[in-house]
Design a protein around this motif. Structure first.
Motif, PDB file in Angstrom:
ATOM      1  N   LYS A 131       0.826  -1.204   0.000  1.00  0.00           N
ATOM      2  CA  LYS A 131       0.000   0.000   0.000  1.00  0.00           C
ATOM      3  C   LYS A 131       0.863   1.257   0.000  1.00  0.00           C
ATOM      4  O   LYS A 131       0.573   2.224  -0.713  1.00  0.00           O
ATOM      5  CB  LYS A 131      -0.917   0.001   1.217  1.00  0.00           C
ATOM      6  CG  LYS A 131      -1.850   1.197   1.278  1.00  0.00           C
ATOM      7  CD  LYS A 131      -2.759   1.143   2.486  1.00  0.00           C
ATOM      8  CE  LYS A 131      -3.670   2.366   2.540  1.00  0.00           C
ATOM      9  NZ  LYS A 131      -4.552   2.328   3.731  1.00  0.00           N
ATOM     10  N   ASP A 132       1.945   1.255   0.782  1.00  0.00           N
ATOM     11  CA  ASP A 132       2.811   2.433   0.876  1.00  0.00           C
ATOM     12  C   ASP A 132       3.548   2.703  -0.437  1.00  0.00           C
ATOM     13  O   ASP A 132       3.613   3.845  -0.896  1.00  0.00           O
ATOM     14  CB  ASP A 132       3.817   2.258   2.016  1.00  0.00           C
ATOM     15  CG  ASP A 132       3.157   2.333   3.381  1.00  0.00           C
ATOM     16  OD1 ASP A 132       2.108   2.992   3.493  1.00  0.00           O
ATOM     17  OD2 ASP A 132       3.675   1.735   4.331  1.00  0.00           O
ATOM     18  N   THR A 133       4.106   1.664  -1.038  1.00  0.00           N
ATOM     19  CA  THR A 133       4.823   1.873  -2.298  1.00  0.00           C
ATOM     20  C   THR A 133       3.847   2.221  -3.422  1.00  0.00           C
ATOM     21  O   THR A 133       4.159   3.045  -4.285  1.00  0.00           O
ATOM     22  CB  THR A 133       5.650   0.632  -2.680  1.00  0.00           C
ATOM     23  OG1 THR A 133       4.821  -0.533  -2.647  1.00  0.00           O
ATOM     24  CG2 THR A 133       6.820   0.446  -1.735  1.00  0.00           C
ATOM     25  N   GLY A 134       2.665   1.601  -3.413  1.00  0.00           N
ATOM     26  CA  GLY A 134       1.648   1.947  -4.405  1.00  0.00           C
ATOM     27  C   GLY A 134       1.218   3.404  -4.288  1.00  0.00           C
ATOM     28  O   GLY A 134       1.036   4.098  -5.289  1.00  0.00           O
ATOM     29  N   ALA A 156      -0.453   9.960 -16.673  1.00  0.00           N
ATOM     30  CA  ALA A 156      -1.913   9.872 -16.677  1.00  0.00           C
ATOM     31  C   ALA A 156      -2.447   8.511 -16.233  1.00  0.00           C
ATOM     32  O   ALA A 156      -3.297   8.435 -15.336  1.00  0.00           O
ATOM     33  CB  ALA A 156      -2.442  10.223 -18.072  1.00  0.00           C
ATOM     34  N   ILE A 157      -1.963   7.422 -16.855  1.00  0.00           N
ATOM     35  CA  ILE A 157      -2.509   6.098 -16.533  1.00  0.00           C
ATOM     36  C   ILE A 157      -2.156   5.657 -15.109  1.00  0.00           C
ATOM     37  O   ILE A 157      -3.047   5.210 -14.371  1.00  0.00           O
ATOM     38  CB  ILE A 157      -2.064   5.049 -17.575  1.00  0.00           C
ATOM     39  CG1 ILE A 157      -2.605   5.414 -18.962  1.00  0.00           C
ATOM     40  CG2 ILE A 157      -2.540   3.647 -17.172  1.00  0.00           C
ATOM     41  CD1 ILE A 157      -2.131   4.506 -20.074  1.00  0.00           C
ATOM     42  N   PRO A 158      -0.879   5.783 -14.669  1.00  0.00           N
ATOM     43  CA  PRO A 158      -0.590   5.418 -13.273  1.00  0.00           C
ATOM     44  C   PRO A 158      -1.369   6.256 -12.268  1.00  0.00           C
ATOM     45  O   PRO A 158      -1.857   5.730 -11.254  1.00  0.00           O
ATOM     46  CB  PRO A 158       0.925   5.676 -13.148  1.00  0.00           C
ATOM     47  CG  PRO A 158       1.439   5.563 -14.535  1.00  0.00           C
ATOM     48  CD  PRO A 158       0.357   6.103 -15.408  1.00  0.00           C
ATOM     49  N   PHE A 159      -1.523   7.558 -12.544  1.00  0.00           N
ATOM     50  CA  PHE A 159      -2.226   8.423 -11.600  1.00  0.00           C
ATOM     51  C   PHE A 159      -3.708   8.069 -11.528  1.00  0.00           C
ATOM     52  O   PHE A 159      -4.249   7.827 -10.447  1.00  0.00           O
ATOM     53  CB  PHE A 159      -2.051   9.888 -12.016  1.00  0.00           C
ATOM     54  CG  PHE A 159      -2.792  10.857 -11.133  1.00  0.00           C
ATOM     55  CD1 PHE A 159      -2.364  11.099  -9.843  1.00  0.00           C
ATOM     56  CD2 PHE A 159      -3.927  11.514 -11.592  1.00  0.00           C
ATOM     57  CE1 PHE A 159      -3.050  11.981  -9.012  1.00  0.00           C
ATOM     58  CE2 PHE A 159      -4.623  12.394 -10.783  1.00  0.00           C
ATOM     59  CZ  PHE A 159      -4.183  12.631  -9.485  1.00  0.00           C
ATOM     60  N   VAL A 160      -4.361   8.010 -12.676  1.00  0.00           N
ATOM     61  CA  VAL A 160      -5.796   7.702 -12.702  1.00  0.00           C
ATOM     62  C   VAL A 160      -6.048   6.270 -12.230  1.00  0.00           C
ATOM     63  O   VAL A 160      -6.985   6.005 -11.466  1.00  0.00           O
ATOM     64  CB  VAL A 160      -6.374   7.921 -14.119  1.00  0.00           C
ATOM     65  CG1 VAL A 160      -7.828   7.470 -14.188  1.00  0.00           C
ATOM     66  CG2 VAL A 160      -6.263   9.388 -14.518  1.00  0.00           C
ATOM     67  N   GLY A 161      -5.191   5.341 -12.680  1.00  0.00           N
ATOM     68  CA  GLY A 161      -5.393   3.932 -12.332  1.00  0.00           C
ATOM     69  C   GLY A 161      -5.242   3.646 -10.850  1.00  0.00           C
ATOM     70  O   GLY A 161      -5.855   2.701 -10.334  1.00  0.00           O
ATOM     71  N   LEU A 162      -4.431   4.454 -10.150  1.00  0.00           N
ATOM     72  CA  LEU A 162      -4.195   4.207  -8.730  1.00  0.00           C
ATOM     73  C   LEU A 162      -5.004   5.122  -7.818  1.00  0.00           C
ATOM     74  O   LEU A 162      -4.781   5.146  -6.603  1.00  0.00           O
ATOM     75  CB  LEU A 162      -2.696   4.346  -8.414  1.00  0.00           C
ATOM     76  CG  LEU A 162      -1.782   3.293  -9.071  1.00  0.00           C
ATOM     77  CD1 LEU A 162      -0.322   3.571  -8.733  1.00  0.00           C
ATOM     78  CD2 LEU A 162      -2.165   1.878  -8.635  1.00  0.00           C
ATOM     79  N   ILE A 163      -5.934   5.872  -8.372  1.00  0.00           N
ATOM     80  CA  ILE A 163      -6.805   6.703  -7.533  1.00  0.00           C
ATOM     81  C   ILE A 163      -7.642   5.852  -6.578  1.00  0.00           C
ATOM     82  O   ILE A 163      -7.718   6.154  -5.384  1.00  0.00           O
ATOM     83  CB  ILE A 163      -7.700   7.616  -8.397  1.00  0.00           C
ATOM     84  CG1 ILE A 163      -6.870   8.766  -9.000  1.00  0.00           C
ATOM     85  CG2 ILE A 163      -8.842   8.199  -7.561  1.00  0.00           C
ATOM     86  CD1 ILE A 163      -7.650   9.684  -9.921  1.00  0.00           C
ATOM     87  N   PRO A 201      -2.541  -4.067 -10.334  1.00  0.00           N
ATOM     88  CA  PRO A 201      -2.542  -2.670 -10.779  1.00  0.00           C
ATOM     89  C   PRO A 201      -1.221  -1.953 -10.492  1.00  0.00           C
ATOM     90  O   PRO A 201      -0.766  -1.125 -11.298  1.00  0.00           O
ATOM     91  CB  PRO A 201      -3.684  -2.036  -9.974  1.00  0.00           C
ATOM     92  CG  PRO A 201      -4.553  -3.160  -9.574  1.00  0.00           C
ATOM     93  CD  PRO A 201      -3.642  -4.327  -9.389  1.00  0.00           C
ATOM     94  N   ILE A 202      -0.583  -2.288  -9.370  1.00  0.00           N
ATOM     95  CA  ILE A 202       0.688  -1.638  -9.025  1.00  0.00           C
ATOM     96  C   ILE A 202       1.803  -2.103  -9.954  1.00  0.00           C
ATOM     97  O   ILE A 202       2.636  -1.299 -10.393  1.00  0.00           O
ATOM     98  CB  ILE A 202       1.029  -1.910  -7.542  1.00  0.00           C
ATOM     99  CG1 ILE A 202       0.043  -1.149  -6.648  1.00  0.00           C
ATOM    100  CG2 ILE A 202       2.461  -1.508  -7.229  1.00  0.00           C
ATOM    101  CD1 ILE A 202       0.197  -1.420  -5.178  1.00  0.00           C
ATOM    102  N   ILE A 203       1.827  -3.388 -10.286  1.00  0.00           N
ATOM    103  CA  ILE A 203       2.835  -3.892 -11.231  1.00  0.00           C
ATOM    104  C   ILE A 203       2.650  -3.247 -12.599  1.00  0.00           C
ATOM    105  O   ILE A 203       3.616  -2.780 -13.226  1.00  0.00           O
ATOM    106  CB  ILE A 203       2.757  -5.429 -11.337  1.00  0.00           C
ATOM    107  CG1 ILE A 203       3.228  -6.079 -10.035  1.00  0.00           C
ATOM    108  CG2 ILE A 203       3.602  -5.928 -12.512  1.00  0.00           C
ATOM    109  CD1 ILE A 203       3.055  -7.581  -9.990  1.00  0.00           C
ATOM    110  N   VAL A 204       1.402  -3.203 -13.080  1.00  0.00           N
ATOM    111  CA  VAL A 204       1.124  -2.603 -14.390  1.00  0.00           C
ATOM    112  C   VAL A 204       1.509  -1.128 -14.405  1.00  0.00           C
ATOM    113  O   VAL A 204       2.166  -0.645 -15.335  1.00  0.00           O
ATOM    114  CB  VAL A 204      -0.368  -2.779 -14.755  1.00  0.00           C
ATOM    115  CG1 VAL A 204      -0.707  -1.975 -16.010  1.00  0.00           C
ATOM    116  CG2 VAL A 204      -0.695  -4.251 -14.976  1.00  0.00           C
TER     117      VAL A 204
END
Length: 344
Positions: free
Chosen positions: A204-207, A262-269, A279-282
């Protein structure tokens, strides 16, 4: 394992040299060198930052990141291989006090070597629990910031000599720390798949860090264009206009923005995404793709970047890095859950 690591490092550098012999005066190897230096330097820099901030959250994957230190010594040698032919730099025909081949090679090899020594000293002190490890963390971070700022100002910017940009240095070292965070995130995610309870907190912290740095990097990336506009610096426009005008320049630019931000930011919201391995690996792998795309965007068209040569260069230097990473994750996975440092 140490002997095998040394053999793979020698093989990787030999393969890197072979690719250089096939395609000299090519910017492809510069992309590979920048990428793996960011991965290794950034991973150890993350530990140094956590050390200074007393961030115990990194403890479960900290041993993995510290095991990257022998790879620091690869980069001075890899840079010497790259610097065998500097004809891709236009200043070579009109050298000055700063930009001349002998001084260029000596200062960059020395800087990479000093960064490796500083990193090695910090890792040794940190692993041994020495009281002065905080001071060594500061020294390493200063060397890290200097090395990656110089990579921007000395390796990439002179490709378009006499173009200058003070924003390029911060963008490079922040991007390198961003890559170090993704390395920690991928390791956390892989370990979480094997032991969800033990690695849930660090995942959770690294994500969350990947999510936060996506926003930080996006702001910094936008900031270089904002600075050109509000400070009215038309002489900096030509650099970006030239790249956006090439056949695939616009596509690369879009790829950088999507993959690095964009994708990492939106995907990890969603909070669930930051507590789930896939999701974190991707997102982390996309950040790495975005980093490579960004460097190609900057280097092309000043120096040719051949896709096949870039892949070969990345694979060559990646052999020892991936072996150390795989061995580190395997070793952590084998540690009993009750061992010290395995808790959040």
């Amino acid at each position: 394992m140490k002997a095998l690591s040394l053999i793979l490092a020698a093989v990787g550098l030999g393969a890197f040299a072979a690719v250089d012999l096939i395609r000299p005066s090519d910017g492809s190897l510069l992309v590979a060198l920048l990428f793996w230096a960011a991965v290794v330097h950034g991973g150890i820099a993350l530990v140094a930052v956590a050390e200074l901030a007393e961030g115990n959250w990194l403890a479960p994957v900290r041993p993995f990141l510290l095991k990257l230190w022998p790879l620091l010594y690869i980069f001075p040698v890899a840079f010497l291989i790259f610097a065998r032919d500097l004809s891709l730099y236009g200043w070579l025909e009109h050298p000055n006090a700063w930009l001349r081949s002998d001084f260029f090679i000596v200062r960059n090899v020395a800087l990479l070597l000093l960064t490796a020594v500083a990193g090695h000293a910090f890792v040794a002190a940190s692993s041994g629990g020495k009281k002065f490890r905080g001071k060594l963390a500061v020294i390493y971070l200063l060397m890290f910031v200097t090395a990656h700022s110089m990579a921007a100002w000395d390796w990439v910017m002179p490709l378009e000599f006499p173009w200058i940009s003070t924003m390029l240095g911060p963008l490079f070292f922040v991007g390198s720390l961003y890559l170090g965070i993704t390395v920690a995130a991928i390791a956390s995610a892989v370990l979480h798949l094997q032991n969800p309870t033990r690695y849930a907190a660090v995942l959770k912290d690294t994500g969350t860090l990947v999510f936060g740095f996506a926003l930080l990097w996006g702001g910094l990336f936008y900031g270089q264009y904002l600075t050109i506009w509000y400070a009215n610096i038309p002489e900096e426009v030509a650099f970006f206009h030239k790249r956006l005008s090439t056949g695939f320049g616009e596509s690369l630019f879009v790829m950088v923005v999507l993959a690095h931000f964009a994708i990492p930011f939106v995907g990890l919201i969603p909070s669930k995404a930051r507590t789930t391995s896939l999701p974190i690996i991707v997102a982390s792998l996309l950040v790495m793709v975005g980093y490579i795309s960004e460097k190609i965007f900057y280097i092309e068209p000043a120096a040719n970047v051949d896709p096949l040569t870039t892949v070969l260069g990345v694979v060559a230097l990646g052999c020892p890095v991936l072996f150390v990473a795989f061995a580190g994750v395997k070793e952590l996975a084998a540690v009993p859950s009750t061992s010290p440092g395995s808790h959040h």
